[in-house]
Structure formats: structure tokens, C-alpha cells
Write a protein that holds these residues in place. Structure first.
Motif, short mmCIF file in Angstrom:
data_model
loop_
_atom_site.label_atom_id
_atom_site.label_comp_id
_atom_site.label_asym_id
_atom_site.label_seq_id
_atom_site.Cartn_x
_atom_site.Cartn_y
_atom_site.Cartn_z
N LEU A 1 0.79 -1.23 0.00
CA LEU A 1 0.00 0.00 0.00
C LEU A 1 0.82 1.28 0.00
O LEU A 1 0.25 2.36 -0.12
CB LEU A 1 -0.96 0.00 1.21
N THR A 2 2.11 1.19 0.15
CA THR A 2 2.92 2.42 0.18
C THR A 2 3.22 2.87 -1.25
O THR A 2 3.34 2.07 -2.17
CB THR A 2 4.24 2.20 0.94
N THR A 3 3.30 4.19 -1.38
CA THR A 3 3.62 4.77 -2.70
C THR A 3 4.78 5.74 -2.50
O THR A 3 4.94 6.30 -1.43
CB THR A 3 2.41 5.52 -3.28
N PRO A 4 5.60 5.96 -3.46
CA PRO A 4 5.53 5.52 -4.85
C PRO A 4 6.01 4.09 -5.05
O PRO A 4 5.80 3.50 -6.11
CB PRO A 4 6.43 6.49 -5.59
N ARG A 5 6.68 3.49 -4.04
CA ARG A 5 7.13 2.11 -4.18
C ARG A 5 7.10 1.44 -2.80
O ARG A 5 7.15 2.13 -1.77
CB ARG A 5 8.53 2.05 -4.78
#
Length: 112
Positions: A49-53
Motif C-alpha cells: 500500500l505504500t507509494t511511490p514504491r
């Protein structure tokens, strides 16, 4: 011996239910089980669920004391769903605070 086995079983069960060592062990097990659930949810968040990676497997492995393959298999789709629900609840609470303008959830504007 004339005491029925059923009566002996009830006496043993009563003693086990009131024994402080067994109670402490049950409490420790419950804490361990909760910690395991928390780790699975945090791993699911960090990888899915984390962004950008996503977080690096090596970093998560070091933080949890697991192997890289243990991190890969350390959570299930249900854990991802739980993490997603928690993130939405936090986002909803922050959005509600911004709409009402109380700022209690915004560290840039502490309550007066």
C-alpha cells in the motif's frame, strides 16, 4: 479410589483456571499473538500500500527479524485488506477534522 473421574477432571480444570502462572502464560501468548497480527498488517501495508514504491524486503527483514522470504510470505490478502481499512479510517478521520476545522489531527496547527 471411589472419586469419579469426572469430578477429578473438574478439580483440575478449576485449578488451571485460577493458577497465576498459567494465567500469566495465557496473557503473554495473547500479547504475542497480537504482536504477530500487527507485524503481518504492517508488512502488508509496507509491501502493498505504500507509494511511490514498497519498502525494500531487506529493510523489512532486518526490522522484523525475518528472512527476506519470510517477509514475502509473512502476510496474507486478509492482512492487506485490514491494512487498507485502517488507512481509510485514518484518512477519513483526517478529512473530517479538516472539514470541521478543529485541527486536532494536524500537527501544524496544534489546539489552543
Amino acid at each position: 479410589m471411589t472419586t469419579p473421574a469426572r469430578r477429578l477432571a473438574l478439580a483440575v480444570t478449576h485449578w488451571q483456571a485460577t493458577d497465576p502462572v498459567l494465567a500469566a502464560l495465557r496473557a503473554a501468548r495473547a500479547r504475542r499473538d497480537q504482536a504477530d497480527r500487527d507485524i503481518r498488517i504492517l508488512l502488508a501495508y509496507a509491501r502493498e500500500l505504500t507509494t511511490p514504491r514498497p519498502y525494500r524486503l531487506a529493510d523489512l527483514a532486518e526490522a522484523t527479524g525475518k528472512s527476506i522470504s519470510g517477509v514475502r510470505t509473512g502476510y496474507a490478502p486478509a492482512d492487506v485488506d485490514t491494512a487498507r481499512r485502517i488507512v481509510h479510517q485514518i484518512s477519513d478521520a483526517q478529512a473530517a477534522a479538516e472539514r470541521t476545522g478543529d485541527g486536532s489531527h494536524d500537527l501544524r496547527h496544534p489546539p489552543r
